[in-house]
Design a protein around this motif. Structure first.
Motif, short mmCIF file in Angstrom:
data_model
loop_
_atom_site.label_atom_id
_atom_site.label_comp_id
_atom_site.label_asym_id
_atom_site.label_seq_id
_atom_site.Cartn_x
_atom_site.Cartn_y
_atom_site.Cartn_z
N ALA A 146 0.85 -1.20 0.00
CA ALA A 146 0.00 0.00 0.00
C ALA A 146 0.89 1.24 0.00
O ALA A 146 0.76 2.13 0.85
N ALA A 147 1.79 1.28 -0.96
CA ALA A 147 2.81 2.33 -1.01
C ALA A 147 2.23 3.74 -1.07
O ALA A 147 2.88 4.70 -0.66
N GLY A 148 1.00 3.88 -1.55
CA GLY A 148 0.38 5.19 -1.62
C GLY A 148 -0.10 5.74 -0.29
O GLY A 148 -0.48 6.90 -0.19
N CYS A 149 -0.08 4.91 0.74
CA CYS A 149 -0.50 5.34 2.08
C CYS A 149 0.73 5.84 2.83
O CYS A 149 1.63 5.07 3.15
N SER A 150 0.75 7.12 3.11
CA SER A 150 1.92 7.75 3.73
C SER A 150 2.10 7.34 5.18
O SER A 150 1.30 7.69 6.04
N ARG A 151 3.16 6.59 5.44
CA ARG A 151 3.47 6.20 6.81
C ARG A 151 3.84 7.42 7.65
O ARG A 151 3.51 7.51 8.82
N GLU A 152 4.50 8.39 7.03
CA GLU A 152 4.91 9.60 7.73
C GLU A 152 3.69 10.37 8.24
O GLU A 152 3.67 10.84 9.37
N VAL A 153 2.67 10.49 7.41
CA VAL A 153 1.45 11.19 7.82
C VAL A 153 0.77 10.43 8.95
O VAL A 153 0.32 11.04 9.93
N ILE A 154 0.67 9.12 8.83
CA ILE A 154 0.03 8.32 9.88
C ILE A 154 0.78 8.49 11.20
O ILE A 154 0.16 8.71 12.25
N GLU A 155 2.10 8.40 11.16
CA GLU A 155 2.90 8.56 12.38
C GLU A 155 2.76 9.97 12.95
O GLU A 155 2.63 10.14 14.16
N ARG A 156 2.77 10.97 12.08
CA ARG A 156 2.61 12.35 12.54
C ARG A 156 1.23 12.54 13.17
O ARG A 156 1.08 13.23 14.18
N GLY A 157 0.22 11.91 12.59
CA GLY A 157 -1.14 11.98 13.14
C GLY A 157 -1.22 11.36 14.53
O GLY A 157 -1.82 11.94 15.44
N ALA A 158 -0.61 10.20 14.70
CA ALA A 158 -0.60 9.55 16.02
C ALA A 158 0.10 10.45 17.04
O ALA A 158 -0.38 10.63 18.17
N GLU A 159 1.20 11.05 16.61
CA GLU A 159 1.95 11.95 17.49
C GLU A 159 1.10 13.17 17.87
O GLU A 159 1.08 13.58 19.03
N MET A 160 0.40 13.75 16.90
CA MET A 160 -0.47 14.91 17.18
C MET A 160 -1.51 14.56 18.23
O MET A 160 -1.87 15.39 19.07
N LEU A 161 -2.02 13.34 18.16
CA LEU A 161 -3.05 12.88 19.09
C LEU A 161 -2.48 12.44 20.43
O LEU A 161 -3.24 12.26 21.39
N GLY A 162 -1.17 12.22 20.48
CA GLY A 162 -0.56 11.72 21.70
C GLY A 162 -0.81 10.24 21.91
O GLY A 162 -0.82 9.76 23.04
N TRP A 163 -1.02 9.52 20.82
CA TRP A 163 -1.31 8.09 20.87
C TRP A 163 -0.13 7.31 20.29
O TRP A 163 0.56 7.78 19.39
N SER A 164 0.04 6.09 20.77
CA SER A 164 1.01 5.19 20.16
C SER A 164 0.44 4.72 18.82
O SER A 164 -0.78 4.80 18.59
N MET A 165 1.29 4.20 17.97
CA MET A 165 0.82 3.64 16.70
C MET A 165 -0.15 2.49 16.96
O MET A 165 -1.17 2.38 16.30
N ASP A 166 0.19 1.63 17.92
CA ASP A 166 -0.70 0.51 18.24
C ASP A 166 -2.08 1.00 18.65
O ASP A 166 -3.10 0.44 18.24
N GLU A 167 -2.12 2.05 19.47
CA GLU A 167 -3.39 2.60 19.93
C GLU A 167 -4.20 3.17 18.77
O GLU A 167 -5.41 2.91 18.64
#
Length: 181
Positions: A146-167
């Motif tokens: 799923a190369a079109g799905c930005s891992r960087e954006v997902i990680e940045r989003g989790a960070e913005m929310l204060g959540w772990s990736m697993d959460e």
């Protein structure tokens, strides 16, 4: 704006079934998050933002998150919807930082729902119902999947929310389980 009006506007600018399904998925995911995060009275608003977030993507991909603001303003759409929808393009196409928790959720789950959906269809069941976080994380780490799905954006989003990736992944799977097979 109500849900029917949001769909009508979306369909003026989007015809591809993939884009319409993505809007439905993100809208449903946003509705779920409104409920679990204590914004139940705003669940319709959250869903409308999810439906409209990619309003301009199909017709104006080079102006994504920019043209949709113009379109929505011309239609008299609430500025809160406009800002929320456009802010999911933060650091990619616009400089509108997600501020409200709802905007941060949209930022995080937009790409993640695509990755989770791709992971689900690889399973024998082709379902999110039996999908586990560890399976999604394994796919997440494979940059070719799923190369079109930005891992960087997902990680940045989790960070913005204060959540772990697993959460973030667990909650998003939980959302999808409420309305996807």
């Amino acid at each position: 704006m109500n849900k029917e009006e949001a769909w009508s506007l979306l369909k003026e600018y989007n015809k591809d079934e993939f884009h319409l399904e993505h809007a439905e998925i993100v809208g449903g995911t946003m509705r779920y998050f409104a409920e679990i995060l204590g914004y139940g009275e705003e669940k319709d608003f959250w869903e409308i933002v999810g439906i409209l977030h990619d309003l301009d993507f199909e017709m104006y991909p080079d102006q994504h998150c920019i043209k949709e603001q113009e379109i929505m303003r011309e239609r008299g759409v609430d500025e809160r919807i406009i800002h929320a929808a456009a802010s999911h393009g933060y650091a990619l196409t616009v400089d509108l930082r997600p501020e409200h928790e709802m905007e941060k959720v949209l930022y995080a789950v937009d790409e993640l729902t695509g990755l989770i959906g791709a992971a689900a269809i690889m399973r024998p069941s082709k379902s999110v119902q039996d999908l586990e976080v560890k399976s999604v994380m394994k796919k997440f780490k494979n940059k070719k999947f799923a190369a079109g799905c930005s891992r960087e954006v997902i990680e940045r989003g989790a960070e913005m929310l204060g959540w772990s990736m697993d959460e973030l992944i667990q909650k998003t799977i939980g959302a999808l389980r409420t309305f996807r097979p």
